[in-house]
Design an enzyme around this catalytic site. Structure first.
Site, mmCIF file in Angstrom:
data_model
loop_
_atom_site.group_PDB
_atom_site.id
_atom_site.type_symbol
_atom_site.label_atom_id
_atom_site.label_comp_id
_atom_site.label_asym_id
_atom_site.label_seq_id
_atom_site.Cartn_x
_atom_site.Cartn_y
_atom_site.Cartn_z
ATOM 1 N N ALA A 1 0.862 -1.180 0.000
ATOM 2 C CA ALA A 1 0.000 0.000 0.000
ATOM 3 C C ALA A 1 0.901 1.233 0.000
ATOM 4 O O ALA A 1 2.066 1.175 0.423
ATOM 5 C CB ALA A 1 -0.894 -0.011 1.232
ATOM 6 N N GLY B 1 0.789 -5.076 1.045
ATOM 7 C CA GLY B 1 -0.393 -5.184 0.192
ATOM 8 C C GLY B 1 -0.088 -5.788 -1.162
ATOM 9 O O GLY B 1 -0.977 -6.350 -1.808
ATOM 10 N N GLU C 1 4.733 -5.059 7.300
ATOM 11 C CA GLU C 1 3.899 -4.070 8.001
ATOM 12 C C GLU C 1 4.345 -3.783 9.425
ATOM 13 O O GLU C 1 4.308 -2.633 9.872
ATOM 14 C CB GLU C 1 2.432 -4.530 8.013
ATOM 15 N N GLU D 1 -0.284 -9.419 -0.575
ATOM 16 C CA GLU D 1 -1.707 -9.722 -0.347
ATOM 17 C C GLU D 1 -2.503 -9.685 -1.653
ATOM 18 O O GLU D 1 -3.410 -10.489 -1.871
ATOM 19 C CB GLU D 1 -2.289 -8.733 0.666
HETATM 20 N N1 CO8 Z 1 4.553 3.348 -0.591
HETATM 21 C C1 CO8 Z 1 4.945 4.547 -1.083
HETATM 22 N N2 CO8 Z 1 6.125 4.728 -1.706
HETATM 23 C C2 CO8 Z 1 6.946 3.677 -1.819
HETATM 24 C C3 CO8 Z 1 6.607 2.401 -1.333
HETATM 25 C C4 CO8 Z 1 5.337 2.255 -0.684
HETATM 26 N N3 CO8 Z 1 4.918 1.080 -0.215
HETATM 27 N N4 CO8 Z 1 7.630 1.555 -1.591
HETATM 28 C C5 CO8 Z 1 8.561 2.259 -2.241
HETATM 29 N N5 CO8 Z 1 8.155 3.542 -2.375
HETATM 30 C C6 CO8 Z 1 8.889 4.662 -2.991
HETATM 31 C C7 CO8 Z 1 9.962 5.211 -2.058
HETATM 32 O O1 CO8 Z 1 9.382 6.133 -1.136
HETATM 33 C C8 CO8 Z 1 10.877 5.900 -3.034
HETATM 34 O O2 CO8 Z 1 10.304 7.136 -3.422
HETATM 35 P P1 CO8 Z 1 11.251 8.461 -3.552
HETATM 36 O O3 CO8 Z 1 12.156 8.139 -4.712
HETATM 37 O O4 CO8 Z 1 10.255 9.515 -3.839
HETATM 38 O O5 CO8 Z 1 11.984 8.582 -2.275
HETATM 39 C C9 CO8 Z 1 10.821 4.967 -4.249
HETATM 40 O O6 CO8 Z 1 9.613 4.207 -4.103
HETATM 41 C C10 CO8 Z 1 11.991 4.022 -4.286
HETATM 42 O O7 CO8 Z 1 12.083 3.350 -3.036
HETATM 43 P P2 CO8 Z 1 13.474 3.135 -2.246
HETATM 44 O O8 CO8 Z 1 14.346 4.322 -2.411
HETATM 45 O O9 CO8 Z 1 13.143 2.721 -0.848
HETATM 46 O O10 CO8 Z 1 14.076 1.926 -3.082
HETATM 47 P P3 CO8 Z 1 14.998 0.689 -2.596
HETATM 48 O O11 CO8 Z 1 15.389 -0.007 -3.852
HETATM 49 O O12 CO8 Z 1 16.041 1.161 -1.666
HETATM 50 O O13 CO8 Z 1 14.006 -0.264 -1.747
HETATM 51 C C11 CO8 Z 1 11.935 -1.424 -1.285
HETATM 52 C C12 CO8 Z 1 12.883 -0.878 -2.367
HETATM 53 C C13 CO8 Z 1 12.588 -2.610 -0.552
HETATM 54 C C14 CO8 Z 1 10.677 -1.894 -2.003
HETATM 55 C C15 CO8 Z 1 11.619 -0.324 -0.273
HETATM 56 O O14 CO8 Z 1 11.151 0.824 -1.007
HETATM 57 C C16 CO8 Z 1 10.575 -0.661 0.732
HETATM 58 O O15 CO8 Z 1 10.854 -1.302 1.713
HETATM 59 N N6 CO8 Z 1 9.309 -0.203 0.512
HETATM 60 C C17 CO8 Z 1 8.246 -0.311 1.472
HETATM 61 C C18 CO8 Z 1 7.735 -1.738 1.542
HETATM 62 C C19 CO8 Z 1 6.657 -1.830 2.594
HETATM 63 O O16 CO8 Z 1 6.840 -1.542 3.753
HETATM 64 N N7 CO8 Z 1 5.449 -2.264 2.163
HETATM 65 C C20 CO8 Z 1 4.341 -2.432 3.014
HETATM 66 C C21 CO8 Z 1 3.499 -1.217 2.996
HETATM 67 S S1 CO8 Z 1 2.199 -1.320 4.182
HETATM 68 C C22 CO8 Z 1 1.013 -2.231 3.421
HETATM 69 O O17 CO8 Z 1 1.143 -2.657 2.323
HETATM 70 C C23 CO8 Z 1 -0.234 -2.446 4.197
HETATM 71 C C24 CO8 Z 1 -1.292 -3.047 3.354
HETATM 72 C C25 CO8 Z 1 -2.558 -2.951 4.065
HETATM 73 C C26 CO8 Z 1 -3.678 -3.128 3.096
HETATM 74 C C27 CO8 Z 1 -4.797 -2.346 3.576
HETATM 75 C C28 CO8 Z 1 -6.000 -2.682 2.762
HETATM 76 C C29 CO8 Z 1 -7.197 -2.884 3.610
#
Ligand code: CO8
Length: 259
Positions: free
Chosen positions: A66, A110, A133, A113
């Site tokens: 998400a 997400g 999460e 999921e």
């Molecule tokens: N949301 C928003 N932006 C994101 C997300 C995300 N989930 N993941 C990556 N981005 C963005 C980063 O902010 C960054 O943006 P910017 O360039 O503007 O700073 C860009 O993508 C690149 O990301 P990174 O610089 O972090 O890239 P890396 O190669 O270093 O890392 C990763 C890649 C491993 C994917 C890392 O970005 C990461 O850990 N992302 C977050 C993953 C995460 O925590 N996901 C879970 C989110 S919570 C969730 O999904 C809850 C679901 C609940 C569902 C609800 C429905 C009912």
């Protein structure tokens, strides 16, 4: 075709393909993207030329979860009022045509999921699955504690949900999370092969089969087996059932009427 900003949509024969396309944020699932996926799914669902769907992302990410930036501002009252964001997301779980998730790179939170809401997952060897999460101070909210647990069992689900550690494609295969792992370069080709095979079958048979497998998640064994048996009996009402058996006996390919 509808104009989308966060996804790309195309067809390959009788297969409808939805590609998540928000490269700036690893396909993070913001409301606009999820809304577009719902719209595209409904369109393919209503399109009689489409028999199977594929949901995929990029080489780098299926989806990184998400959108954290979108969630960050929300209060408890907000998420509760919106019922964040189950209704839109769950469109995937209501469609009657099979949906295959083709996953390369990150499928996190997400994203994992979302893949689990599909009927099966085919993974590139680069795929990484995780429920990170807890590291954000939340818990999975779209099936990560439920569908994942039914898919991989308690110990692996607990491990993934409580540590937030990612697992690789081979581990996901051993755990039963994915049906198949293929070299990254072959992901779409291999997925389309399976999708075309499904799309080439009798539509009512495929829909009935999917419905029957899904009962396994919603009911007791004896009720599920009864549902299956009646659904199985039901296939005997189809011309495609006679044709399928006739073709076998005549050593030829069946010509399905209901396509
Ligand atoms: N949301 C928003 N932006 C994101 C997300 C995300 N989930 N993941 C990556 N981005 C963005 C980063 O902010 C960054 O943006 P910017 O360039 O503007 O700073 C860009 O993508 C690149 O990301 P990174 O610089 O972090 O890239 P890396 O190669 O270093 O890392 C990763 C890649 C491993 C994917 C890392 O970005 C990461 O850990 N992302 C977050 C993953 C995460 O925590 N996901 C879970 C989110 S919570 C969730 O999904 C809850 C679901 C609940 C569902 C609800 C429905 C009912």
């Amino acid at each position: 075709a509808a104009a989308y900003e966060n996804i790309q949509v195309e067809t390959d024969g009788a297969v409808g393909i939805i590609r998540l396309d928000r490269p700036k944020a690893y396909n993070a699932l913001n409301a606009a993207l999820v809304d577009e996926v719902g719209h595209a799914l409904r369109a393919f669902e209503a399109d009689d030329t489409v028999g199977c769907m594929v949901l995929t992302g990029s080489e780098k990410a299926f989806a990184a979860g998400a959108d954290i930036k979108e969630m960050q501002e929300k209060s408890y009252a907000d998420v509760q009022r919106e019922d964040f964001i189950t209704d839109d997301w769950e469109v995937l779980t209501h469609c009657r045509k099979p949906v295959i998730a083709a996953v390369a790179g990150f499928a996190l939170g997400g994203g994992c999921e979302f893949a689990l809401m599909c009927d099966m997952i085919i993974a590139a060897d680069t795929a990484q699955f995780g429920q990170p999460e807890v590291q954000l101070g939340i818990i999975p909210g779209a099936g990560g504690t439920q569908r994942l647990t039914r898919s991989v069992g308690k110990s692996m689900a607990m491990y993934m949900c409580l540590t937030g550690d990612k697992i690789d494609a081979q581990t996901a295969l051993q755990a039963g999370l994915v049906a198949k792992v293929v070299p990254a370069d072959d992901l779409m080709e291999e997925t389309l092969k399976a999708a075309q095979k499904i799309a080439g079958l009798s539509r009512p048979v495929v829909a009935t089969c999917k419905e029957a497998v899904n009962r396994a998640y919603e009911t007791t064994l004896s009720e599920g087996v009864l549902f299956e048996r009646r659904a199985f009996h039901g296939t005997f009402a189809l011309e495609d059932r006679s044709e399928g058996m006739q073709a076998f006996i005549e050593k030829r390919k069946p010509e399905w009427k209901h396509r």
